[in-house]
Design a protein around this motif. Structure first.
Motif, PDB file in Angstrom:
ATOM      1  N   VAL A 123       0.763  -1.086  -0.035  1.00  0.00           N
ATOM      2  CA  VAL A 123      -0.077  -0.038  -0.179  1.00  0.00           C
ATOM      3  C   VAL A 123       0.798   1.356  -0.161  1.00  0.00           C
ATOM      4  O   VAL A 123       1.834   1.481   0.953  1.00  0.00           O
ATOM      5  CB  VAL A 123      -0.977  -0.100   1.235  1.00  0.00           C
ATOM      6  N   GLN A 131       1.583   5.353  -0.549  1.00  0.00           N
ATOM      7  CA  GLN A 131       0.920   6.769  -0.277  1.00  0.00           C
ATOM      8  C   GLN A 131       2.159   7.668  -0.605  1.00  0.00           C
ATOM      9  O   GLN A 131       3.493   7.396  -0.831  1.00  0.00           O
ATOM     10  CB  GLN A 131       0.365   7.015   1.036  1.00  0.00           C
ATOM     11  N   LEU A 160      -4.457   3.842   7.125  1.00  0.00           N
ATOM     12  CA  LEU A 160      -4.008   4.887   6.134  1.00  0.00           C
ATOM     13  C   LEU A 160      -3.976   6.222   6.447  1.00  0.00           C
ATOM     14  O   LEU A 160      -4.876   6.657   7.107  1.00  0.00           O
ATOM     15  CB  LEU A 160      -5.352   4.583   5.152  1.00  0.00           C
ATOM     16  N   TRP A 209      -3.749  10.370  -2.456  1.00  0.00           N
ATOM     17  CA  TRP A 209      -3.881   9.308  -3.203  1.00  0.00           C
ATOM     18  C   TRP A 209      -3.283   8.077  -2.482  1.00  0.00           C
ATOM     19  O   TRP A 209      -2.392   8.290  -1.529  1.00  0.00           O
ATOM     20  CB  TRP A 209      -3.325   9.527  -4.385  1.00  0.00           C
ATOM     21  N   THR A 210      -3.544   6.850  -3.120  1.00  0.00           N
ATOM     22  CA  THR A 210      -3.417   5.683  -2.552  1.00  0.00           C
ATOM     23  C   THR A 210      -3.279   4.547  -3.621  1.00  0.00           C
ATOM     24  O   THR A 210      -4.034   4.572  -4.348  1.00  0.00           O
ATOM     25  CB  THR A 210      -4.227   5.123  -1.287  1.00  0.00           C
ATOM     26  N   THR A 266      -8.000   9.891  -2.533  1.00  0.00           N
ATOM     27  CA  THR A 266      -8.496   9.860  -1.158  1.00  0.00           C
ATOM     28  C   THR A 266      -8.466  11.192  -0.518  1.00  0.00           C
ATOM     29  O   THR A 266      -7.570  12.155  -1.055  1.00  0.00           O
ATOM     30  CB  THR A 266      -7.730   8.727  -0.132  1.00  0.00           C
TER      31      THR A 266
END
Length: 371
Positions: free
Chosen positions: A296, A298, A325, A330-331, A367
């Motif tokens: 994941v 970022q 998170l 953005w991710t 996001t």
């Protein structure tokens, strides 16, 4: 970095969502510019190789590179060949061109009736804004090619809000190269970070950038998965506008993801720091049981920060997990194979050398924090 907490892992099929997975190659060259072989052969070869979508995007350098550029006659011929090869419901053939500046960068343009080259859109200091002015006057889709390879980096990824919807793609795989690390060893930011932090909301693509014959048959080169409503030009356009795409270098891969129930490529509002990710991942039979890693990503400098990861085995089904998170814009989900060597430019960047070889990049979730 924390590990993501596994909720479920299984071989259940993902729910039907009214989309088809189309395997696409969106960037190819022929003798209409500086490739080998003709465009009609290119479309036929890519269809024979099992691709659902094929684009020929010959270079538009203009008079500064007369032997390497498409011209008006070639543009008309390419349109006729694409129309002849296109078969709605079975195979999608696209005409495009590659706006090609040796200083500022190359950008693909798909789906229009026009073409233009850099000298027609100004000198080095004005070419990008003038090209964007040209794009803004039409309805074509565009994308950033082999990002960061040319020193100007598209005017440092100059942002133009008029093109926010139609500038749809960033190449993460071009040929056999992983562009996450382009320029990082020379002190530049990752093109992924630079592009998204500039404000662009792009999907992520893989392409062969083929200049040889045998289009579609060469192994280990980039390709794009498109989640489209139909196997037609309109369906492909809808998938690209929706950023419903992923980049890979593997044949037959299937990848899709949701964050708190929202599909990749879309805007997600979330409350709190713990989110639920659903990864739909499948590959050909020889991959079953193979260990991979989900990362994941970022915002970070010079490369994205790996904020969480989870090791899993390919099962052909869905993986559901919870992960923290951070607040951000953005991710991106990245799938890797730790058994294969990482890109040499990964160096000692935290989380990258141990993750090994990149298998896929899924389009970002865009996001925002609560409120």
């Amino acid at each position: 970095m924390p590990d993501a907490l596994l909720i479920t892992e299984g071989d259940d099929e993902p729910p039907a969502r009214g989309e088809l997975l189309l395997h696409a190659d969106l960037h190819n060259h022929t003798r209409l510019s500086d490739g080998i072989g003709w465009a009609g052969e290119a479309f036929a070869s890519m269809r024979a190789a099992g691709l659902d979508v094929a684009a020929v995007t010959d270079h538009a350098y203009g008079p500064c590179e007369p032997a390497k550029t498409i011209d008006d006659e070639g543009w008309r011929r390419l349109g006729k060949l694409a129309d002849a090869a296109d078969e709605p419901g079975a195979f999608v053939a696209l005409r495009g061109f590659e706006w090609s500046s040796t200083a500022l960068g190359h950008m693909n343009v798909w789906g229009g009736d026009r073409w233009v080259e850099p000298l027609q859109t100004g000198g080095a200091s004005t070419a990008i804004p003038a090209f964007y002015e040209w794009l803004a006057a039409g309805d074509e889709l565009a994308g950033f090619n082999h990002p960061g390879r040319e020193p100007g980096r598209f005017g440092l990824f100059r942002y133009d809000p008029r093109l926010a919807r139609r500038l749809v793609a960033l190449e993460m795989f071009n040929r056999d190269e992983d562009y996450l690390f382009e320029g990082v060893d020379g002190g530049e930011f990752s093109p992924l970070v630079a592009c998204l932090d500039a404000g662009w909301r792009v999907g992520l693509a893989g392409v062969t950038d083929e200049h040889r014959e045998g289009w579609g048959f060469h192994e280990g080169l980039g390709r794009t998965g498109l989640w489209a409503p139909s196997r037609t030009r309109d369906g492909v356009r809808a998938a690209m506008l929706g950023r419903r795409m992923f980049a890979t270098r593997e044949r037959g891969l299937r990848a899709d993801a949701r964050l708190n129930g929202t599909a990749m490529g879309r805007h997600v509002r979330y409350q709190g720091r713990i989110v639920e990710i659903e990864l739909d991942f499948a590959a050909p039979e020889e991959w079953l049981g193979h260990p991979l890693r989900l990362q994941v990503l970022q915002r970070g400098e010079p490369v994205p920060e790996v904020v969480a990861e989870h090791d899993f085995r390919v099962s052909g089904g869905t993986l559901r997990l919870r992960t923290p998170l951070a607040e951000g814009d953005w991710t991106v989900l990245r799938v890797t194979d730790p058994a294969r060597p990482a890109d040499p430019r990964a160096g000692d960047l935290p989380g990258y050398r141990s993750a090994g070889h990149a298998v896929a990049y899924l389009s970002p979730f865009f996001t925002s924090p609560r409120g």
